[in-house]
Motif scaffolding. Structure first.
Motif, PDB file in Angstrom:
ATOM      1  N   ALA A 149       0.787  -1.236   0.000  1.00 53.56           N
ATOM      2  CA  ALA A 149       0.000   0.000   0.000  1.00 53.56           C
ATOM      3  C   ALA A 149       0.820   1.289   0.000  1.00 53.56           C
ATOM      4  O   ALA A 149       0.248   2.379   0.005  1.00 53.56           O
ATOM      5  N   HIS A 150       2.143   1.166   0.018  1.00 55.11           N
ATOM      6  CA  HIS A 150       2.949   2.388  -0.159  1.00 55.11           C
ATOM      7  C   HIS A 150       4.342   2.083  -0.685  1.00 55.11           C
ATOM      8  O   HIS A 150       5.048   1.236  -0.127  1.00 55.11           O
ATOM      9  N   GLY A 151       4.728   2.801  -1.734  1.00 57.12           N
ATOM     10  CA  GLY A 151       6.075   2.626  -2.250  1.00 57.12           C
ATOM     11  C   GLY A 151       6.422   3.615  -3.345  1.00 57.12           C
ATOM     12  O   GLY A 151       5.619   4.482  -3.723  1.00 57.12           O
ATOM     13  N   HIS A 152       7.648   3.482  -3.815  1.00 59.43           N
ATOM     14  CA  HIS A 152       8.182   4.298  -4.906  1.00 59.43           C
ATOM     15  C   HIS A 152       8.959   3.308  -5.777  1.00 59.43           C
ATOM     16  O   HIS A 152      10.170   3.136  -5.603  1.00 59.43           O
ATOM     17  N   ALA A 153       8.226   2.644  -6.676  1.00 62.77           N
ATOM     18  CA  ALA A 153       8.769   1.473  -7.394  1.00 62.77           C
ATOM     19  C   ALA A 153      10.080   1.777  -8.114  1.00 62.77           C
ATOM     20  O   ALA A 153      11.008   0.962  -8.099  1.00 62.77           O
TER      21      ALA A 153
ATOM     22  N   ILE B 221      -0.574  11.126   1.825  1.00 62.98           N
ATOM     23  CA  ILE B 221       0.610  11.937   2.151  1.00 62.98           C
ATOM     24  C   ILE B 221       1.500  11.188   3.144  1.00 62.98           C
ATOM     25  O   ILE B 221       1.004  10.437   3.990  1.00 62.98           O
ATOM     26  N   HIS B 222       2.830  11.360   3.028  1.00 59.07           N
ATOM     27  CA  HIS B 222       3.735  10.908   4.092  1.00 59.07           C
ATOM     28  C   HIS B 222       3.466  11.813   5.293  1.00 59.07           C
ATOM     29  O   HIS B 222       3.520  13.035   5.143  1.00 59.07           O
ATOM     30  N   ALA B 223       3.223  11.250   6.465  1.00 54.85           N
ATOM     31  CA  ALA B 223       2.942  12.120   7.613  1.00 54.85           C
ATOM     32  C   ALA B 223       3.429  11.498   8.913  1.00 54.85           C
ATOM     33  O   ALA B 223       3.304  10.288   9.130  1.00 54.85           O
TER      34      ALA B 223
ATOM     35  N   PHE C 276       0.882   7.869   5.149  1.00 62.05           N
ATOM     36  CA  PHE C 276       1.976   6.903   5.160  1.00 62.05           C
ATOM     37  C   PHE C 276       2.836   7.120   6.396  1.00 62.05           C
ATOM     38  O   PHE C 276       3.201   8.251   6.708  1.00 62.05           O
ATOM     39  N   HIS C 277       3.152   6.057   7.073  1.00 61.88           N
ATOM     40  CA  HIS C 277       4.076   5.989   8.220  1.00 61.88           C
ATOM     41  C   HIS C 277       3.421   6.210   9.581  1.00 61.88           C
ATOM     42  O   HIS C 277       3.289   5.273  10.347  1.00 61.88           O
ATOM     43  N   CYS C 278       3.069   7.456   9.944  1.00 57.57           N
ATOM     44  CA  CYS C 278       2.470   7.734  11.264  1.00 57.57           C
ATOM     45  C   CYS C 278       3.258   7.077  12.396  1.00 57.57           C
ATOM     46  O   CYS C 278       2.721   6.320  13.199  1.00 57.57           O
TER      47      CYS C 278
ATOM     48  N   THR D 152       5.963  -1.490   1.668  1.00 62.06           N
ATOM     49  CA  THR D 152       7.414  -1.650   1.759  1.00 62.06           C
ATOM     50  C   THR D 152       8.140  -0.322   1.721  1.00 62.06           C
ATOM     51  O   THR D 152       9.314  -0.253   2.057  1.00 62.06           O
ATOM     52  N   ASP D 153       7.465   0.748   1.251  1.00 59.21           N
ATOM     53  CA  ASP D 153       8.124   2.012   0.924  1.00 59.21           C
ATOM     54  C   ASP D 153       9.088   1.741  -0.235  1.00 59.21           C
ATOM     55  O   ASP D 153       9.091   0.650  -0.816  1.00 59.21           O
ATOM     56  N   GLY D 154       9.908   2.701  -0.591  1.00 56.30           N
ATOM     57  CA  GLY D 154      10.771   2.530  -1.763  1.00 56.30           C
ATOM     58  C   GLY D 154      11.878   1.512  -1.522  1.00 56.30           C
ATOM     59  O   GLY D 154      12.337   1.342  -0.390  1.00 56.30           O
TER      60      GLY D 154
HETATM   61 ZN   LIG Z   1       7.507   6.782   0.937  1.00 54.08          ZN
END
Ligand SMILES: [Zn+2]
Length: 441
Positions: free
Chosen positions: A69-73, A217-219, A254-256, A305-307
């Motif tokens: 659900a979150h990444g930068h392929a 948003i990354h937050a 994303f993150h929190c 996984t994030d990037g």
């Molecule tokens: Zn990210």
């Protein structure tokens, strides 16, 4: 009663992730077109389904395709280029200079490499934010994967747009291009509170409302972000977002990681979703997100996984294993976040965080997105508990099959939509390219 069925998938164990979290032994999944038409014991399904094609996986564990659900392929290009550095040195000294030299062709290549890795490790759907994002959408389309894509909203000028207006137009164009597409869709994603201003955040949210898309948003990724936000806006990141009326049912954060109890309660009240990226948080030294408290507050928490530069792999099986373990260590409580909760995060809850209710479960009417683990892998023997095995013991290397929308994309080590030798040849050239770029910085 006849079951509509073009393809019948048979496996020794099926973890359905349906509302009852049913596990079926000696099971079958019937597929017609892009949808699942029945899931149940083979003895019931097989006689009623006149399948045109059968995939008998035998000693395998079939489960819904995992949702990253979150990444930068495209950051697969930067995997291992610079590790073990303080965040700002990593970004300013290595990642940002390389990103400045990216081209659409390179982003496409990075996207394809990431898709190949995700398919080989059981991921069927991913959410992505980057620049030249149309290339990631095209890569997902070429791979046959499901994707939620977004050109990042960030301080202008960027490499892909000169003004905020142009950026929002670009996002809308990408959305129009894929509107109604069966696999690829869009969201509006702002980078972070420290790389945008209130106007960009508000207007990007308004665009998401107008197009009826999710806003992400990354937050609260780190204590340093909170400090910067307090200094610049006089508020902590979530309070700042809430003061702009940006926390709602459309919002995914994303993150929190750096949250206080009032903020957890606030997220529950507002109905915003969260995506947890534990390995990225660990590698970047950002700490531990209060996942149990968020779930208790009613927040849908997906997993990502994030990037690949801050992880460094895209296996959601490995992400699940770390997620489950780290939360226990974080709170000194081995009963916290059981395997079933983590599998929910990687399937149903991630799908909810992306507004994709038709994936993340194997049941009639859901899209036919699934993956299968080889139960003859030594690390999956013996099989006492399939959910435990998927979360704690699997690495992703045991994946035998990955199917998206009824189409087999990966089977027994073979990618059916991607040319791996070709990708390898291009990936080799990236090493020299990165060295060259770093030497001119
Ligand atoms: Zn990210």
């Amino acid at each position: 009663m006849d079951i509509p069925c073009e393809l019948l998938v048979l496996a020794d164990v099926i973890v359905t992730q349906d509302a009852e979290r049913r596990v079926v032994r000696d099971g079958a999944v019937a597929v017609a077109g892009d949808a699942i038409t029945a899931v149940g014991p083979r003895a019931e399904i097989e006689p009623a389904a006149q399948a045109e094609r059968v995939i008998d996986l035998g000693h395998a564990l079939l489960l819904p395709g995992l949702v990253n659900a979150h990444g930068h392929a495209a950051m697969s290009l930067f995997r291992g280029v610079a590790d073990d550095l303080p965040l700002m040195e990593w970004l300013q000294g290595h990642i940002w200079p390389l990103e400045k030299r990216l081209t659409p062709r390179l982003v496409h290549l990075g996207g394809l490499i990431a898709c190949a890795e995700m398919l080989a490790t059981g991921t069927t759907c991913f959410a992505d934010m980057y620049l030249y994002e149309h290339e990631i959408a095209a890569a997902a389309e070429a791979a046959g994967m499901r994707a939620v894509t977004a050109e990042g909203v960030i301080r202008t000028p960027t490499m892909t747009y000169a003004t905020l207006e142009e950026g929002l137009e670009l996002i809308e164009r990408l959305h129009r291009r894929y509107d109604g597409h069966p696999l690829v869709g869009c969201a509006v994603m702002a980078h972070a509170v420290y790389t945008t201003d209130a106007d960009a955040l508000r207007r990007s949210f308004a665009l998401a409302e107008r197009l009826d898309l999710r806003w992400m948003i990354h937050a609260a990724e780190s204590a340093a972000e909170t400090e910067l936000c307090l200094k610049t806006f006089g508020k902590r990141p979530l309070a700042y977002l809430d003061s702009l009326e940006l926390l709602g049912r459309r919002t995914t954060l994303f993150h929190c990681v750096d949250l206080i109890p009032e903020e957890i309660e606030l997220l529950g009240k507002r109905g915003a979703a969260v995506v947890h990226c534990p390995r990225s948080n660990m590698k970047l030294g950002n700490g531990f997100a209060p996942i149990q408290a968020l779930r208790q507050a009613g927040v849908a928490v997906g997993l990502g996984t994030d990037g690949p530069a801050s992880n460094n792999d895209l296996s959601m099986f490995r992400e699940m294993g770390v997620c489950a373990r780290v939360q226990k260590a974080f709170r000194n409580d081995p009963a916290l976040l059981p395997a079933q909760a983590v599998l929910d995060m990687a399937t149903r809850d991630g799908a909810a965080a992306l507004s994709l209710p038709h994936i993340g479960r194997l049941e009639r009417g859901a899209r036919a997105d699934m993956t299968a683990l080889d139960l003859s892998s030594p690390n999956l023997m013996p099989l006492h508990d399939p959910v435990s095995q998927a979360v704690y013991a699997a690495t992703g290397g045991e994946v035998r099959l990955t199917m998206v929308n009824g189409r087999v994309l990966y089977m027994d080590g073979q990618h059916l939509t991607l040319d791996l030798p070709d990708l390898l040849a291009e990936a080799r050239e990236i090493v020299a390219w990165a060295r060259e770029q770093e030497s001119v910085c």
